[in-house]
Design a protein around this motif. Structure first.
Motif, mmCIF file in Angstrom:
data_model
loop_
_atom_site.group_PDB
_atom_site.id
_atom_site.type_symbol
_atom_site.label_atom_id
_atom_site.label_comp_id
_atom_site.label_asym_id
_atom_site.label_seq_id
_atom_site.Cartn_x
_atom_site.Cartn_y
_atom_site.Cartn_z
ATOM 1 N N GLY A 198 0.794 -1.215 0.000
ATOM 2 C CA GLY A 198 0.000 0.000 0.000
ATOM 3 C C GLY A 198 0.830 1.271 0.000
ATOM 4 O O GLY A 198 0.375 2.318 -0.477
ATOM 5 N N ILE A 199 2.046 1.206 0.542
ATOM 6 C CA ILE A 199 2.887 2.418 0.590
ATOM 7 C C ILE A 199 4.144 2.264 -0.264
ATOM 8 O O ILE A 199 5.101 3.025 -0.142
ATOM 9 C CB ILE A 199 3.283 2.757 2.045
ATOM 10 N N PHE A 200 4.147 1.267 -1.141
ATOM 11 C CA PHE A 200 5.300 1.026 -2.017
ATOM 12 C C PHE A 200 5.531 2.235 -2.928
ATOM 13 O O PHE A 200 4.584 2.758 -3.532
ATOM 14 C CB PHE A 200 5.036 -0.222 -2.865
ATOM 15 N N PRO A 201 6.784 2.707 -3.027
ATOM 16 C CA PRO A 201 7.077 3.894 -3.862
ATOM 17 C C PRO A 201 7.038 3.542 -5.353
ATOM 18 O O PRO A 201 8.065 3.513 -6.037
ATOM 19 C CB PRO A 201 8.481 4.300 -3.404
ATOM 20 N N SER A 202 5.857 3.280 -5.860
ATOM 21 C CA SER A 202 5.686 2.741 -7.213
ATOM 22 C C SER A 202 5.986 3.756 -8.307
ATOM 23 O O SER A 202 6.189 3.372 -9.461
ATOM 24 C CB SER A 202 4.255 2.228 -7.382
ATOM 25 N N LYS A 203 6.015 5.060 -7.970
ATOM 26 C CA LYS A 203 6.242 6.073 -9.000
ATOM 27 C C LYS A 203 7.726 6.306 -9.299
ATOM 28 O O LYS A 203 8.069 7.024 -10.233
ATOM 29 C CB LYS A 203 5.598 7.387 -8.579
ATOM 30 N N LEU A 204 8.585 5.697 -8.510
ATOM 31 C CA LEU A 204 10.020 5.879 -8.767
ATOM 32 C C LEU A 204 10.423 5.177 -10.052
ATOM 33 O O LEU A 204 9.899 4.107 -10.385
ATOM 34 C CB LEU A 204 10.838 5.311 -7.608
#
Length: 958
Positions: free
Chosen positions: A628-634
């Protein structure tokens, strides 16, 4: 099979580590080097020492040393010592039969072996075996310290041991980097040796060298002044110290703050000392020649090196590798000219060795700085050395390598043919030695390429790879976390380069070769070869195998020290450079395919780690929350596996990246967290948090990405949390790294992004075996430690006597314990919750100690960390004789406590007296009771062996 090979194979069966050590120490490899075994009056007895059941002979031979003054060579002493360490129970019985005590024998035998190694090293220095000399000095260091730390040596013997330890550090420090800790210890030992009455001139000379070496490491000019003061205070024993004094004055001239006048004064004084100096060996004469040249260059204002870069030859070679320039090359050519005069006119072998080393570094440097004379001189010097030392296979090999290297530079195929003849002869004489086969394969590569021949050279590389993979000369190296990587040292070992044979799949081998090539090209384009070194891919060949890893990737790289094995200060000095190289790699490693998801790559690992810690449903919830808080936009970058065992630092301080075969992709910055956290390179405290953010921001900037500071901090928090999860469940992690995982969670609770704090708290609770946390204490104070000991005493041993009822699982009422200890329950809670000290567990208002009981309780810790690969026990020298006879028994506790990390066993032993580390053969009935701690009812004597924890005393070069 040659006699040498028979001996090597026999040793390989018993102790592969000793086989590899004997080759590096030049006790195996050529017929003259094994006279200690084949031509002795005791040759039949000596041969039994190469077998596991030779402990009776080992005890008898040591008795002859003591009772009959028998003279044994270093390898024989090392073999006897190995028997004592590997099989103390049987060797102890054999020693007892001849009236000898095991512990004192072990300490004194370690000293005798070290002393013999030390003498052998000095003899090697007098000849051309500089590499062998340093290897012997390094081995001597570890045994000297082992014997000194035992506290069982007599005063006169300790005086010798401490003095010779200091000498060995000084000698090694001339050629390779030595850790600051070893230099500091050598200075302490040299002072102790002098206090004990060792007032020989050599003692003073090497102390002077150590002070200069410490100046090189710290830049503290007071150390140089201390060296001169030492001379003025000990004029009666100053004879022969002129060279060391000249070096100190020369350095002071370069850093003089009083202007040119003082600088000239120091240089003139150095010149006078060099004129007065009377060399006692070719090595001293060669070093004087180099220093005289440097002083002359300084007087003419032509010297471009800093005062801390002038060590002979270590500092000069490092400067050549990291700061090559036309001006520096002019100075080094003058140095070489003087050395060549000594070689030609005086027949000086040490001068030739030094000359060849400087020339080799020139040839490895920028091509535009070379001239034809450098190339011809290199071939001539190495050929001359080979003629002088026809029996030395390493010197012969380097002559072939020099001829091939120059052939590649000049296109001279006659030199290539000359190299081929040398390697052919070596391959015939030494059929099991991999290096000649490597040389032949490289010659064929060159000849095929230069003649535009389409022939394949795979068969030559297959021969080399097959031989390397099964060679008894070289053991598997734990590089990049792998067990199937063979690092084969070349003729000068740690003084030059290493060939690496890695079993893998064809796809991974091809990928790694392309990554190495791309990285090398980019570093060259940037002009950063002085900062970074990249392995060269040599070949990819197929070999017989039982699994999919049927291919061997052969590469060549500089030798160096693993970053994971560096000390704290050393790590701090290289971290920025490592992340700079990491950014270079990620920029050239390729773009991810469209639609690539980094989460899918990480998810399986997170699930595996979570299930090792939590119950299934809780593990699923934890992973879901992480998602849920994974930095997926990196943005995504190629996975590097950036942990500290994947980086080396060579003798010139350059960073070497190893193991580039991964084909996966991860979020940008994840490798930075893996580098820092997996080996706890930075402390988990607020200052450390700021240091982490500074490092990852540096990396992001080098990547050319624009990411806000808040997003960088949030992403690093997520990365760090997952590494803490991995460390907390990794069976290879010891107590220190598990503690780091808990402290890292506490740091994230304190400093991390709001989105991560709850998960960090949950993970810290799980890793600490508690259910609540309400403390921000960063370090335990004296009151904390006193209360912790009192709690442990009651819960482990004495509670029922004070009316504290302790159930079969070890739990007691917190309120009752608080009443007996006259504290509040909240104080007990604060101690139990402290993440750096997992002694206690709290459940439903009840508390228990997790280990160390003398009470009849059964602790079901529920730890799921798997079977450890190794187990150790920390004890003391005073208990050694009892342990050898009886094994390990619980004594005041109910169980024997073991750990999976040797350093932690050492720390435990230090609490019991003079520390000793015992390795335990596992019987698989050991039970984990806390992070990094296993227990057993007892350990029988036949399962115990003795470690020397100081084997890396001078820094292991890989």
């Amino acid at each position: 099979m040659a006699r040498t090979d028979e001996i090597s194979c026999a040793l390989q069966v018993w102790t592969p580590e000793l086989t590899e050590s004997f080759h590096s120490l030049a006790y195996l490899g050529s017929e003259p080097s094994i006279k200690w075994l084949t031509e002795s009056e005791w040759s039949s007895q000596l041969e039994s020492l190469t077998h596991q059941d030779g402990h009776v002979i080992a005890a008898e031979m040591w008795r002859k040393v003591l009772k009959e003054s028998a003279q044994l060579s270093a390898p024989v002493l090392l073999l006897i010592l190995e028997h004592m360490r590997r099989n103390p129970a049987n060797t102890g019985s054999s020693l007892a039969a001849v009236g000898l005590e095991f512990s004192k024998t072990l300490a004194n035998l370690a000293f005798r072996a070290a002393d013999a190694l030390h003498e052998g090293a000095k003899q090697s220095f007098a000849g051309d075996e500089i590499d062998v000399a340093i290897a012997r000095f390094q081995a001597a260091l570890s045994e000297f310290r082992f014997s000194i730390e035992s506290q069982l040596l007599t005063g006169p013997t300790r005086r010798l041991a401490t003095g010779k330890y200091a000498t060995a550090v000084a000698m090694i420090g001339r050629w390779v980097n030595v850790s600051p800790e070893a230099v500091s210890r050598a200075l302490l030992y040299s002072k102790e040796s002098m206090t004990l009455g060792n007032l020989k001139p050599e003692t003073l000379i090497y102390r002077l060298e150590l002070l200069v070496l410490q100046f090189d490491q710290t830049g503290d000019a007071q150390l140089l002044r201390e060296a001169l003061e030492l001379l003025s205070e000990n004029q009666k024993i100053a004879e022969g110290s002129e060279l060391a004094e000249a070096e100190a004055r020369f350095r002071l001239a370069q850093i003089s703050e009083s202007g040119p006048r003082d600088s000239r004064r120091y240089l003139k004084a150095a010149e006078r000392r060099l004129v007065l100096f009377r060399p006692k060996s070719g090595v001293e004469e060669s070093r004087r020649s180099v220093l005289s040249t440097l002083v002359a260059e300084a007087k003419q204002g032509r010297l471009v090196m800093s005062a801390r870069s002038m060590g002979i030859p270590r500092g000069l070679l490092a400067s050549m590798a990291t700061k090559p320039s036309t001006t520096l090359w002019v100075t080094i050519r003058r140095v070489i000219d003087e050395l060549e005069n000594l070689r030609i006119n005086r027949g000086s072998v040490p001068a030739a060795v030094l000359s060849a080393r400087f020339l080799r570094q020139m040839i490895d440097g920028p091509p535009e700085l070379l001239d034809a004379s450098n190339l011809s001189n290199y071939v001539e010097a190495t050929s001359w050395l080979a003629t002088k030392s026809s029996w030395n296979r390493h010197v012969q090999w380097e002559a072939g390598a020099a001829a091939l290297s120059v052939a590649k530079r000049t296109g001279n195929q006659e030199l290539a043919q000359q190299a081929q003849l040398i390697f052919d002869e070596l391959a015939t004489l030494h059929s099991t030695w991999p290096l000649p086969r490597i040389g032949l394969a490289r010659v064929r590569d060159y000849l095929v390429g230069s003649n535009n021949n389409t022939s394949s050279t795979d068969d030559s590389w297959q021969d080399a790879a097959s031989l390397a993979l099964k060679s008894a000369d070289y053991a598997r190296s734990n590089l990049g976390g792998r067990n199937e990587v063979f690092a084969v040292a070349d003729a000068r070992g740690f003084l030059s380069e290493t060939f690496v044979f890695k079993r893998t799949t064809r796809g991974k081998a091809d990928h790694e070769a392309s990554m190495l090539s791309a990285l090398r090209e980019e570093i060259t384009r940037q002009g950063n070869a002085h900062r970074f070194e990249v392995p060269r891919s040599l070949a990819i060949v197929k070999v017989p195998a039982d699994d999919e890893r049927q291919w061997v990737h052969v590469s060549q790289r500089a030798a160096g020290r693993l970053v994971s094995e560096l000390r704290g200060e050393e790590v701090s000095e290289v971290l920025d450079s490592i992340v700079d190289l990491l950014a270079v790699f990620h920029r050239v490693a390729g773009e991810p395919p469209a639609g690539k998801s980094a989460w899918r790559s990480l998810k399986d690992h997170l699930k595996l780690w979570s299930k090792a810690l939590f119950e299934r449903e809780q593990a699923d919830r934890f992973v879901k929350s992480l998602h849920g808080i994974f930095p997926s936009k990196l943005p995504l970058v190629r996975k590097r596996d950036g942990h500290a065992s994947n980086w080396l630092v060579d003798s010139a301080g350059r960073i070497i990246a190893i193991d580039l075969e991964s084909v996966d992709f991860i979020p940008i910055g994840y490798d930075v967290a893996q580098l820092i956290e997996d080996d706890a390179l930075i402390q988990a405290n607020p200052d450390g948090w700021h240091r982490r953010l500074a490092i990852i921001k540096r990396y992001i900037e080098n990547m050319g990405e624009e990411i806000s500071s808040s997003d960088v901090a949030a992403a690093y928090g997520w990365f760090a949390l997952t590494r803490a999860l991995r460390l907390g469940t990794e069976r290879e992690a010891g107590k220190q790294l598990r503690r780091h995982a808990r402290e890292l969670c506490g740091l994230l609770v304190e400093c991390g992004d709001d989105s991560i704090k709850g998960l960090a708290r949950d993970l810290m609770h799980a890793l600490s075996r508690i259910e609540q946390l309400d403390t921000n204490e960063s370090a335990p104070g004296p009151d904390h430690r006193r209360l912790s000991k009192a709690m442990a005493y009651q819960l482990r041993h004495h509670g029922p006597s004070n009316d504290i009822q302790i159930d079969k699982a070890g739990f007691a009422s917190m309120d009752k314990l608080a009443l007996v200890l006259n504290v509040d329950s909240s104080q007990l809670l604060a101690v139990a919750e402290y993440p750096g000290e997992p002694r206690f567990e709290i459940r439903d208002g009840r508390i228990r100690a997790l280990y160390g009981h003398s009470l009849d309780v059964v602790i079901d810790a529920g730890i799921k960390v798997g079977t450890p690969t190794s187990l150790f026990h920390g004890s003391s020298w005073s208990a050694l004789d009892r342990i050898v006879h009886d094994g390990l028994v619980p004594m005041q506790r109910r169980m024997v406590h073991l750990t999976n990390i040797a350093e932690e066993a050492m720390a435990v032993g230090a609490r019991k007296g003079v520390p000793l580390v015992l390795a335990i053969d596992q019987s698989h009935d050991e039970v984990p009771v806390a992070e990094g701690i296993w227990v057993a009812e007892r350990v029988s004597p036949d399962r115990i062996s003795i470690m020397n924890p100081f084997v890396g005393e001078a820094g292991v070069i890989r």
